[in-house]
Design a protein around this motif. Sequence first.
Motif, PDB file in Angstrom:
ATOM      1  N   PRO A   7      21.889  53.058  81.938  1.00  0.00           N
ATOM      2  CA  PRO A   7      20.984  53.460  83.005  1.00  0.00           C
ATOM      3  C   PRO A   7      19.747  52.572  83.138  1.00  0.00           C
ATOM      4  O   PRO A   7      19.144  52.519  84.190  1.00  0.00           O
ATOM      5  N   ASN A   8      19.369  51.858  82.084  1.00  0.00           N
ATOM      6  CA  ASN A   8      18.172  51.007  82.149  1.00  0.00           C
ATOM      7  C   ASN A   8      18.478  49.594  82.637  1.00  0.00           C
ATOM      8  O   ASN A   8      17.669  48.705  82.509  1.00  0.00           O
ATOM      9  N   SER A   9      19.668  49.363  83.188  1.00  0.00           N
ATOM     10  CA  SER A   9      20.053  48.002  83.575  1.00  0.00           C
ATOM     11  C   SER A   9      19.587  47.699  84.997  1.00  0.00           C
ATOM     12  O   SER A   9      20.341  47.769  85.940  1.00  0.00           O
ATOM     13  N   THR A  10      18.323  47.387  85.131  1.00  0.00           N
ATOM     14  CA  THR A  10      17.747  47.035  86.418  1.00  0.00           C
ATOM     15  C   THR A  10      17.195  45.622  86.314  1.00  0.00           C
ATOM     16  O   THR A  10      16.993  45.118  85.207  1.00  0.00           O
ATOM     17  N   PRO A  11      16.934  44.971  87.442  1.00  0.00           N
ATOM     18  CA  PRO A  11      16.424  43.599  87.376  1.00  0.00           C
ATOM     19  C   PRO A  11      15.164  43.456  86.522  1.00  0.00           C
ATOM     20  O   PRO A  11      14.952  42.420  85.908  1.00  0.00           O
ATOM     21  N   ASP A  12      14.327  44.516  86.428  1.00  0.00           N
ATOM     22  CA  ASP A  12      13.122  44.376  85.600  1.00  0.00           C
ATOM     23  C   ASP A  12      13.444  44.425  84.104  1.00  0.00           C
ATOM     24  O   ASP A  12      12.562  44.287  83.270  1.00  0.00           O
ATOM     25  N   THR A  13      14.731  44.598  83.754  1.00  0.00           N
ATOM     26  CA  THR A  13      15.179  44.482  82.370  1.00  0.00           C
ATOM     27  C   THR A  13      15.077  43.030  81.905  1.00  0.00           C
ATOM     28  O   THR A  13      14.919  42.752  80.731  1.00  0.00           O
ATOM     29  N   LEU A  14      15.181  42.106  82.853  1.00  0.00           N
ATOM     30  CA  LEU A  14      15.234  40.688  82.515  1.00  0.00           C
ATOM     31  C   LEU A  14      13.850  40.151  82.168  1.00  0.00           C
ATOM     32  O   LEU A  14      12.875  40.459  82.851  1.00  0.00           O
ATOM     33  N   THR A  19      13.987  35.507  85.142  1.00  0.00           N
ATOM     34  CA  THR A  19      13.723  35.690  86.567  1.00  0.00           C
ATOM     35  C   THR A  19      13.132  34.418  87.171  1.00  0.00           C
ATOM     36  O   THR A  19      13.430  34.078  88.312  1.00  0.00           O
ATOM     37  N   ARG A  20      12.333  33.674  86.388  1.00  0.00           N
ATOM     38  CA  ARG A  20      11.779  32.399  86.869  1.00  0.00           C
ATOM     39  C   ARG A  20      12.919  31.393  87.122  1.00  0.00           C
ATOM     40  O   ARG A  20      12.948  30.713  88.144  1.00  0.00           O
ATOM     41  N   TYR A  21      13.864  31.303  86.184  1.00  0.00           N
ATOM     42  CA  TYR A  21      15.018  30.423  86.369  1.00  0.00           C
ATOM     43  C   TYR A  21      15.803  30.840  87.615  1.00  0.00           C
ATOM     44  O   TYR A  21      16.147  30.008  88.459  1.00  0.00           O
ATOM     45  N   GLY A  75      23.155  43.396  89.008  1.00  0.00           N
ATOM     46  CA  GLY A  75      22.986  44.169  87.780  1.00  0.00           C
ATOM     47  C   GLY A  75      22.351  43.329  86.703  1.00  0.00           C
ATOM     48  O   GLY A  75      22.433  42.102  86.737  1.00  0.00           O
ATOM     49  N   ALA A  76      21.706  43.992  85.753  1.00  0.00           N
ATOM     50  CA  ALA A  76      21.071  43.277  84.644  1.00  0.00           C
ATOM     51  C   ALA A  76      21.073  44.181  83.426  1.00  0.00           C
ATOM     52  O   ALA A  76      20.868  45.386  83.540  1.00  0.00           O
ATOM     53  N   ALA A  86      22.996  38.926  83.536  1.00  0.00           N
ATOM     54  CA  ALA A  86      22.605  39.174  84.920  1.00  0.00           C
ATOM     55  C   ALA A  86      23.854  38.962  85.773  1.00  0.00           C
ATOM     56  O   ALA A  86      24.444  37.888  85.753  1.00  0.00           O
ATOM     57  N   THR A  87      24.277  39.995  86.467  1.00  0.00           N
ATOM     58  CA  THR A  87      25.469  39.908  87.302  1.00  0.00           C
ATOM     59  C   THR A  87      25.043  39.596  88.737  1.00  0.00           C
ATOM     60  O   THR A  87      24.119  40.223  89.257  1.00  0.00           O
ATOM     61  N   HIS A  88      25.702  38.614  89.331  1.00  0.00           N
ATOM     62  CA  HIS A  88      25.361  38.167  90.683  1.00  0.00           C
ATOM     63  C   HIS A  88      26.593  38.180  91.581  1.00  0.00           C
ATOM     64  O   HIS A  88      27.699  37.909  91.118  1.00  0.00           O
TER      65      HIS A  88
END
Length: 119
Positions: A7-14, A19-21, A75-76, A86-88
């Motif tokens: 449940p905590n797999s959101t982009p802010d997990t990264l 995220t810079r890359y 997903g992240a 990170a799933t894209h």
Amino acid sequence: MHDNQPPNSTPDTLPEVITRYLTGHRAHDTATAIAAFTREATVIDDGNTYEGVEAIGEWLDRSATEFAYTIYLTGAQQTDTTRYIATHRLEGNFPGGTIDLRYQFTLRDGLIERLVIEP
């Protein structure tokens, strides 16, 4: 909604460096993207291995111009203290037109040491 992700797999997990890359890569800003890697980092993409920032920079430049595509983070998750996935979804003019890829990051000293991209 069932997606087999914690449940905590959101982009802010990264972490910020990932995220810079991703932001640099999406904007075709090789200088920003490459600055996220360690000097001796390794990238494995499409069965090819790129070692060191010079080879990774060439790969980034080539991937920015080979096909036109959009990329969305879908997903992240953090898998351990230094590993993130990170799933894209990529949509574009490459063979197949749409693909979901897993970007598997390993960090060292706050930078990306290894990136494996695979379906």
